[in-house]
Design an enzyme around this catalytic site. Structure first.
Site, mmCIF file in Angstrom:
data_model
loop_
_atom_site.group_PDB
_atom_site.id
_atom_site.type_symbol
_atom_site.label_atom_id
_atom_site.label_comp_id
_atom_site.label_asym_id
_atom_site.label_seq_id
_atom_site.Cartn_x
_atom_site.Cartn_y
_atom_site.Cartn_z
ATOM 1 N N TYR A 318 116.988 -53.270 2.987
ATOM 2 C CA TYR A 318 116.442 -53.729 4.339
ATOM 3 C C TYR A 318 116.864 -53.210 5.753
ATOM 4 C CZ TYR A 318 117.967 -57.551 0.826
ATOM 5 O OH TYR A 318 118.254 -58.382 -0.328
ATOM 6 N N CYS A 344 117.106 -39.120 -5.714
ATOM 7 C CA CYS A 344 116.025 -38.261 -5.272
ATOM 8 C C CYS A 344 114.940 -39.545 -4.717
ATOM 9 C CB CYS A 344 115.212 -37.525 -6.287
ATOM 10 S SG CYS A 344 116.430 -36.508 -7.124
ATOM 11 N N GLU A 345 115.208 -40.138 -3.391
ATOM 12 C CA GLU A 345 114.410 -40.691 -2.698
ATOM 13 C C GLU A 345 114.825 -40.491 -1.182
ATOM 14 O OE1 GLU A 345 112.457 -43.524 -3.459
ATOM 15 O OE2 GLU A 345 112.873 -43.741 -5.675
HETATM 16 N N1 LLP Z 1 122.071 -70.578 -2.297
HETATM 17 C C1 LLP Z 1 120.802 -70.256 -2.767
HETATM 18 C C2 LLP Z 1 120.023 -70.792 -3.355
HETATM 19 C C3 LLP Z 1 120.562 -68.746 -2.490
HETATM 20 O O1 LLP Z 1 119.247 -68.199 -2.859
HETATM 21 C C4 LLP Z 1 121.480 -67.854 -1.725
HETATM 22 C C5 LLP Z 1 121.167 -66.624 -1.591
HETATM 23 C C6 LLP Z 1 122.681 -68.556 -1.660
HETATM 24 C C7 LLP Z 1 122.875 -70.003 -1.976
HETATM 25 C C8 LLP Z 1 123.813 -67.715 -0.962
HETATM 26 O O2 LLP Z 1 123.641 -67.203 0.446
HETATM 27 P P1 LLP Z 1 124.818 -66.540 1.417
HETATM 28 O O3 LLP Z 1 125.667 -67.508 1.733
HETATM 29 O O4 LLP Z 1 125.205 -65.374 0.583
HETATM 30 O O5 LLP Z 1 123.934 -66.121 2.554
HETATM 31 N N2 LLP Z 1 120.359 -59.731 -1.086
HETATM 32 C C9 LLP Z 1 120.390 -60.146 0.171
HETATM 33 C C10 LLP Z 1 120.712 -61.789 0.449
HETATM 34 C C11 LLP Z 1 119.949 -62.440 -0.545
HETATM 35 C C12 LLP Z 1 120.168 -63.674 -0.476
HETATM 36 C C13 LLP Z 1 119.660 -64.643 -1.409
HETATM 37 N N3 LLP Z 1 119.992 -65.999 -1.835
HETATM 38 C C14 LLP Z 1 121.257 -59.178 1.076
HETATM 39 O O6 LLP Z 1 121.915 -58.258 0.706
HETATM 40 O O7 LLP Z 1 121.575 -59.476 2.480
#
Ligand code: LLP
Length: 416
Positions: A318, A344-345
């Site tokens: 991101y 290696c990227e």
């Molecule tokens: N509920 C559902 C249905 C979700 O898909 C997610 C996160 C959450 C709750 C929790 O969201 P949070 O409170 O953590 O924002 N990999 C990305 C974030 C992807 C989030 C996916 N869904 C990153 O590293 O920023």
């Protein structure tokens, strides 16, 4: 506001009461280190905001699925938001209560649905009509009733990175309000389905309150309409998504968030479910890594470290910013570095253009990696995954062994 995980006392860095140097001596690098105190403080602070209303906090397992962490939260009353059979398995292993599980995700398999029904989870957050029928058929086969909520896509812009925005009408998540109503009507007639709630989750790393407010209002309007046609909704799940400060963002405090939610819900007889991940765990974890080489060229200075995109994918995926600190004493000159891993990227960087002084062998900390750090790590370039350690006041608990070379080929087989 979350306190900082790293404390500087007389020139040395500590996590809770433990010298970081000692953690490295015992567990080496790269390692993910968490503070139990920060995790619990965050969780209990969030919870205390809703003392006077009927609620359940379902920690988003995907943000940090380590079973020691899930167990810590479960012991303090948390439920869990899961998105796979694997996450269900983890919650059970962590002694979480299946009756406090909400199951989200657009692609629930037959096997996962069956497993969840057998465990009597609180609710499926249903994301399509086809899934609704699949749940009905599976429940019927098992001679059980499955509880459901429909995940509504409220078409609200969460104003976050497009990859982690989930509540816009062109995202794959949930169904629009029109379809939601027709699905509730269908669900009402299905004999193995019990309608429990309504659900939405609009995105992650959200730093404004307006998108939450807009989506809750849309859900409430839907609840009222459903009531007028004889469909009663007992709980409203408003998902997760509260942001944290990685650099200069100003996310809402838990208290501001709670105030907004409570104002809109005033006078409503509804249980409210939250699915926070990042806001509870993000600032509770750091990644410790060692400088392997300093490489200067006329164009750029590179600091090559022993952690890489396979350990922490967020910067590569991101362009996410994580503060990086040198924890070791050094007399070396301050320079602008790209901080890169051995993978290696060209996209393998954890930080770009960082003003730092460091030399080979120094220990760096990559901050705010408690959420979506270890959980998104991989073995790319055949790199064993890092260890995970939880600090509890003056104790160190190894909560995940560093992977070995043998782990890397576990399950693979030579041809006969
Ligand atoms: N509920 C559902 C249905 C979700 O898909 C997610 C996160 C959450 C709750 C929790 O969201 P949070 O409170 O953590 O924002 N990999 C990305 C974030 C992807 C989030 C996916 N869904 C990153 O590293 O920023």
């Amino acid at each position: 506001m979350t306190e900082s995980i790293l404390k500087l006392k007389e020139g040395k860095f500590y996590i809770e009461n433990v010298l970081v140097e000692n953690i490295v001596k015992v567990f080496d690098t790269p390692s993910y280190i968490y503070s139990k105190k920060i995790i619990l403080d965050n969780y209990l602070d969030f919870k205390s905001q809703f003392n006077n209303i009927d609620h359940l906090i379902c920690f988003a397992v995907k943000s940090n699925p380590n079973i020691a962490i899930l167990n810590l939260l479960a012991n303090n009353g948390a439920g869990f938001d899961i998105v796979s059979g694997g996450e269900l398995h983890r919650v059970i292993a962590a002694k979480g209560d299946p009756k406090k599980i909400v199951f989200s995700g657009v692609g629930k398999s037959k096997e996962d649905i069956e497993l969840a029904i057998k465990h009597d989870i609180l609710t499926f957050n249903v994301e399509s009509e086809a899934e609704l029928y699949r749940i009905q058929n599976t429940a019927k086969k098992l001679n059980k009733k499955a509880s459901i909520s429909i995940r509504v896509n409220p078409d609200v812009d969460p104003k976050t990175h497009p990859y982690i925005s989930t509540g816009l009408k062109d995202n794959k998540f949930g169904v629009d309000e029109h379809n939601a109503i027709s699905m509730y009507k269908i669900a009402k007639e299905l004999d193995s389905i019990e309608i429990k709630g309504i659900d939405c989750h609009i995105g992650s790393q959200i730093t404004e309150l307006q998108p939450f407010e807009d989506s809750i209002k849309k859900l409430l309007a839907l609840i009222d309409h459903l009531k007028s046609i004889g469909i009663l909704i007992k709980h409203m799940d408003i998902g997760g998504g509260i942001g944290i400060q990685y650099s200069d963002e100003v996310p809402p405090t838990f208290s501001d968030y709670a105030q907004t939610v409570k104002n809109i819900l005033k006078g409503r007889d509804l249980k409210i479910i939250f699915e926070p991940g990042r806001a509870l765990i993000g600032k509770a974890g750091i990644l410790l890594t060692e400088v392997e080489y300093i490489k200067n060229s006329s164009e750029k200075n590179f600091m090559i470290i022993n952690a890489a995109m396979n350990d922490l994918m967020r910067p590569a995926l991101y362009g996410a910013f994580h503060e990086i600190k040198n924890l070791s004493p050094t007399d070396s000159e301050e320079k602008n570095y790209d901080i890169v891993g051995p993978v290696c990227e060209t996209g393998d960087f954890l930080g770009k253009d960082r003003l730092l002084s460091a030399e080979e062998g120094n220990i760096l900390a990559v901050l705010d990696v408690g959420a979506y750090g270890m959980s998104m790590s991989s073995n790319y370039n055949s790199r064993p995954k890092a260890s995970e350690i939880l600090v509890d006041v003056d104790k160190l608990h190894l909560i995940r062994n560093r992977e070995t070379f043998a782990d890397l080929i576990n399950g693979e087989q030579l041809l006969p």
